[in-house]
Design an enzyme around this catalytic site. Structure first.
Site, PDB file in Angstrom:
ATOM      1  N   ASP A  46       3.142 -16.034  28.798  1.00  0.00           N
ATOM      2  CA  ASP A  46       2.214 -17.504  28.878  1.00  0.00           C
ATOM      3  C   ASP A  46       0.976 -17.435  29.162  1.00  0.00           C
ATOM      4  OD1 ASP A  46       3.970 -20.699  28.579  1.00  0.00           O
ATOM      5  OD2 ASP A  46       2.077 -20.147  29.427  1.00  0.00           O
ATOM      6  N   THR A 136       5.318 -28.865  13.597  1.00  0.00           N
ATOM      7  CA  THR A 136       6.167 -29.670  13.855  1.00  0.00           C
ATOM      8  C   THR A 136       5.814 -30.793  13.069  1.00  0.00           C
ATOM      9  OG1 THR A 136       4.589 -32.348  14.992  1.00  0.00           O
ATOM     10  CG2 THR A 136       3.509 -29.922  14.140  1.00  0.00           C
ATOM     11  N   ASP A 137       6.473 -32.034  13.108  1.00  0.00           N
ATOM     12  CA  ASP A 137       6.610 -32.810  12.007  1.00  0.00           C
ATOM     13  C   ASP A 137       5.194 -33.603  12.116  1.00  0.00           C
ATOM     14  OD1 ASP A 137       6.924 -34.806  14.000  1.00  0.00           O
ATOM     15  OD2 ASP A 137       8.063 -36.207  13.186  1.00  0.00           O
ATOM     16  N   GLU A 138       4.213 -33.553  12.541  1.00  0.00           N
ATOM     17  CA  GLU A 138       2.773 -34.258  12.039  1.00  0.00           C
ATOM     18  C   GLU A 138       2.217 -33.049  11.404  1.00  0.00           C
ATOM     19  OE1 GLU A 138       0.610 -34.883  15.786  1.00  0.00           O
ATOM     20  OE2 GLU A 138       2.652 -34.869  16.672  1.00  0.00           O
ATOM     21  N   TYR A 160      -5.118 -31.732  16.043  1.00  0.00           N
ATOM     22  CA  TYR A 160      -3.525 -30.247  16.270  1.00  0.00           C
ATOM     23  C   TYR A 160      -2.954 -30.448  14.745  1.00  0.00           C
ATOM     24  CZ  TYR A 160       1.716 -30.309  17.535  1.00  0.00           C
ATOM     25  OH  TYR A 160       2.481 -30.161  18.084  1.00  0.00           O
ATOM     26  N   SER A 163      -3.955 -27.461  12.462  1.00  0.00           N
ATOM     27  CA  SER A 163      -4.323 -26.284  13.292  1.00  0.00           C
ATOM     28  C   SER A 163      -3.164 -25.762  13.322  1.00  0.00           C
ATOM     29  CB  SER A 163      -4.629 -26.163  14.771  1.00  0.00           C
ATOM     30  OG  SER A 163      -3.826 -26.810  15.766  1.00  0.00           O
ATOM     31  N   LYS A 164      -1.894 -26.213  13.558  1.00  0.00           N
ATOM     32  CA  LYS A 164      -0.106 -26.507  12.909  1.00  0.00           C
ATOM     33  C   LYS A 164       0.030 -25.709  11.692  1.00  0.00           C
ATOM     34  CE  LYS A 164       2.452 -26.463  16.151  1.00  0.00           C
ATOM     35  NZ  LYS A 164       2.726 -25.163  17.126  1.00  0.00           N
ATOM     36  N   LEU A 200       3.414 -38.899  26.442  1.00  0.00           N
ATOM     37  CA  LEU A 200       4.265 -40.516  26.264  1.00  0.00           C
ATOM     38  C   LEU A 200       4.624 -41.370  27.154  1.00  0.00           C
ATOM     39  CD1 LEU A 200       3.922 -42.981  22.798  1.00  0.00           C
ATOM     40  CD2 LEU A 200       5.128 -43.518  25.261  1.00  0.00           C
ATOM     41  N   TYR A 217      -0.862 -48.055  23.044  1.00  0.00           N
ATOM     42  CA  TYR A 217      -2.611 -47.983  21.541  1.00  0.00           C
ATOM     43  C   TYR A 217      -2.440 -49.201  20.299  1.00  0.00           C
ATOM     44  CZ  TYR A 217      -4.288 -42.729  22.804  1.00  0.00           C
ATOM     45  OH  TYR A 217      -4.786 -42.104  23.645  1.00  0.00           O
TER      46      TYR A 217
HETATM   47  P1  NAD Z   1       3.199 -27.399  25.795  1.00  0.00           P
HETATM   48  O1  NAD Z   1       1.746 -27.777  25.987  1.00  0.00           O
HETATM   49  O2  NAD Z   1       4.070 -28.328  27.152  1.00  0.00           O
HETATM   50  O3  NAD Z   1       3.792 -25.878  26.292  1.00  0.00           O
HETATM   51  C1  NAD Z   1       2.984 -24.909  25.667  1.00  0.00           C
HETATM   52  C2  NAD Z   1       3.206 -23.575  26.446  1.00  0.00           C
HETATM   53  O4  NAD Z   1       2.029 -22.265  25.714  1.00  0.00           O
HETATM   54  C3  NAD Z   1       2.421 -24.023  27.748  1.00  0.00           C
HETATM   55  O5  NAD Z   1       2.949 -23.629  28.512  1.00  0.00           O
HETATM   56  C4  NAD Z   1       0.466 -23.496  27.635  1.00  0.00           C
HETATM   57  O6  NAD Z   1       0.468 -22.535  28.943  1.00  0.00           O
HETATM   58  C5  NAD Z   1       0.982 -21.889  27.493  1.00  0.00           C
HETATM   59  N1  NAD Z   1      -0.080 -21.635  26.284  1.00  0.00           N
HETATM   60  C6  NAD Z   1      -1.200 -22.347  25.151  1.00  0.00           C
HETATM   61  N2  NAD Z   1      -2.226 -21.521  25.006  1.00  0.00           N
HETATM   62  C7  NAD Z   1      -1.598 -20.145  25.080  1.00  0.00           C
HETATM   63  C8  NAD Z   1      -2.104 -18.996  25.062  1.00  0.00           C
HETATM   64  N3  NAD Z   1      -3.051 -18.765  24.312  1.00  0.00           N
HETATM   65  N4  NAD Z   1      -1.610 -17.923  24.612  1.00  0.00           N
HETATM   66  C9  NAD Z   1      -0.365 -18.354  25.975  1.00  0.00           C
HETATM   67  N5  NAD Z   1      -0.008 -18.914  26.292  1.00  0.00           N
HETATM   68  C10 NAD Z   1      -0.087 -19.898  26.253  1.00  0.00           C
HETATM   69  O7  NAD Z   1       3.827 -27.683  23.988  1.00  0.00           O
HETATM   70  P2  NAD Z   1       4.951 -28.234  24.376  1.00  0.00           P
HETATM   71  O8  NAD Z   1       5.956 -29.962  23.868  1.00  0.00           O
HETATM   72  O9  NAD Z   1       6.110 -27.401  25.031  1.00  0.00           O
HETATM   73  O10 NAD Z   1       5.408 -27.980  22.975  1.00  0.00           O
HETATM   74  C11 NAD Z   1       5.752 -26.259  22.150  1.00  0.00           C
HETATM   75  C12 NAD Z   1       5.671 -26.046  20.643  1.00  0.00           C
HETATM   76  O11 NAD Z   1       6.069 -27.057  20.214  1.00  0.00           O
HETATM   77  C13 NAD Z   1       4.304 -25.970  20.022  1.00  0.00           C
HETATM   78  O12 NAD Z   1       3.806 -25.206  19.558  1.00  0.00           O
HETATM   79  C14 NAD Z   1       4.289 -27.425  19.698  1.00  0.00           C
HETATM   80  O13 NAD Z   1       2.792 -27.976  18.407  1.00  0.00           O
HETATM   81  C15 NAD Z   1       5.243 -27.576  19.137  1.00  0.00           C
HETATM   82  N6  NAD Z   1       5.755 -29.120  18.907  1.00  0.00           N
HETATM   83  C16 NAD Z   1       6.125 -30.116  20.405  1.00  0.00           C
HETATM   84  C17 NAD Z   1       5.928 -31.603  20.402  1.00  0.00           C
HETATM   85  C18 NAD Z   1       6.531 -31.798  21.559  1.00  0.00           C
HETATM   86  O14 NAD Z   1       7.551 -33.159  21.188  1.00  0.00           O
HETATM   87  N7  NAD Z   1       6.388 -31.843  22.546  1.00  0.00           N
HETATM   88  C19 NAD Z   1       6.574 -31.795  18.720  1.00  0.00           C
HETATM   89  C20 NAD Z   1       6.536 -31.484  18.061  1.00  0.00           C
HETATM   90  C21 NAD Z   1       6.775 -29.826  17.961  1.00  0.00           C
END
Ligand code: NAD
Length: 333
Positions: A46, A136-138, A160, A163-164, A200, A217
């Site tokens: 990380d 993600t479902d997005e 976002y 990119s996913k 949110l 929103y």
């Molecule tokens: P988050 O933003 O809380 O955590 C992301 C982590 O990635 C952080 O610890 C950050 O330091 C690390 N990071 C970012 N860029 C980096 C890099 N270049 N190299 C190494 N580490 C890096 O995200 P989250 O909510 O825990 O989401 C985790 C995954 O789940 C993501 O891939 C996100 O797209 C996916 N996701 C999240 C949700 C949600 O509701 N939170 C929903 C659908 C999908």
């Protein structure tokens, strides 16, 4: 936390990228906590962006099977070194906040697309057995009715989500072209403790706890499916241990709510009323409705969301109430 006795077998070593983030850290806590799979060793990679926070790993910090490496998923040399030493990769690291991607999408393309490509190539070169790509479902875009299945086309709308979606396709291409065992998961909106207050639910809870208002929103009638962190982690473990190579698995929570209905629940939990709502201009390109069909993971792997939504939301509200010292510095930052 930084020493690592590499005596265990490579196939028991899991590289978790983004393991200091909201969901990645919950996954690491589950792997190394009571009831986790025996004999597993975990390396968290990380870079600790604003979203990364090692306090989320406090519970397992002293675990002898945990190593933390601060580094960037776009660093090909580091990715190669780590891939050579691990049997499996569970890839969470991403820029994850839609609003930030609307202001500036460049970090999203870099980390989410290039970072995923870098890790996949490292995994391929060094014989990683299984690569779980957390998406993600997005990526399905707005779903006017019904629920998206894994066969549905990708119609991402925000930078976002785009990119996913790009990363999903690159990951699946590594399976189809090279035979790498890639499994893609697509989950809905997660909630639970330790989530950054820009998202949110924590944003609204922390504002209400501070006596402030909550910005909704547009008309607030956007619909989201809510998934508790623990259910997501269980779903991911099912995919890691029993999923099939090259497959996509939706992971839903089964609670579908408008943002306004969710806001009303949060207000009630904080003893506040609707006078605390401020309606603000809608997010650009805001998807109206997300919905995922998780029949596939349920029938193939026995997944079932086990969390009672209202009880878990109340528990989450209590957590933010009791952990002001955790979130206050993040708001001030
Ligand atoms: P988050 O933003 O809380 O955590 C992301 C982590 O990635 C952080 O610890 C950050 O330091 C690390 N990071 C970012 N860029 C980096 C890099 N270049 N190299 C190494 N580490 C890096 O995200 P989250 O909510 O825990 O989401 C985790 C995954 O789940 C993501 O891939 C996100 O797209 C996916 N996701 C999240 C949700 C949600 O509701 N939170 C929903 C659908 C999908």
């Amino acid at each position: 936390m930084n020493h690592f006795d590499r005596t265990g077998r490579r196939d028991r070593r899991i590289l978790v990228t983004g393991g200091a983030g909201f969901i990645g850290s919950a996954y690491v806590r589950a792997l190394l906590g009571p009831g986790g799979p025996p004999g597993v060793e975990v390396t968290v990679l990380d870079s600790l962006t604003y979203a990364g926070d090692l306090r989320r790993l406090d519970e397992v910090r002293a675990h002898p099977g945990l190593t933390f490496v601060r580094g960037d998923v776009c660093d090909a040399r580091l990715a190669g070194e780590l891939a050579a030493d691990h049997g499996q990769v569970v890839h969470f690291a991403a820029e994850s906040h839609v609003d930030r991607s609307i202001v500036d999408g460049s970090a999203f393309t870099r980390t989410n697309v290039l970072g995923t490509q870098t890790l996949l190539d490292a995994a391929l070169r060094h014989g990683v057995t299984t690569f779980i790509h957390v998406s993600t479902d997005e990526v399905y875009g707005s779903i006017p009715r019904g629920a998206a299945t894994e066969e549905d086309p990708l119609r991402p709308n925000s930078p976002y989500a785009a990119s996913k979606a790009a990363a999903d396709l690159i990951a699946l291409a590594h399976h189809r072209t090279h035979g790498l065992d890639v499994r893609v998961t697509r989950c809905s909106n997660n909630f639970g403790p330790h989530q950054h207050p820009e998202k949110l639910i924590p944003r609204f809870l922390t504002s209400l706890l501070d006596g402030g208002s909550v910005p909704v929103y547009g008309d607030g009638l956007q619909v989201r499916d809510w998934l508790h962190l623990d259910d997501h982690v269980r779903g991911l473990e099912l995919v890691r241990t029993g999923g099939r190579a090259g497959e996509i698995y939706n992971i839903g929570g089964g609670t579908s709510l408008t943002n306004l209905a969710l806001t009303e629940r949060l207000l009630a939990l904080c003893g506040a009323d609707a006078t605390r709502i401020t309606h603000v201009a809608d997010r650009k390109g805001h998807d109206r409705r997300y919905a995922v069909d998780h029949t596939k993971i349920s029938t193939e792997l026995g997944y079932r969301p086990a969390t009672d939504f209202d009880a878990a939301l109340a528990e989450t509200a209590r957590w933010y109430h009791r952990h002001r010292s955790w979130w206050q510095p993040l708001i001030a930052a």
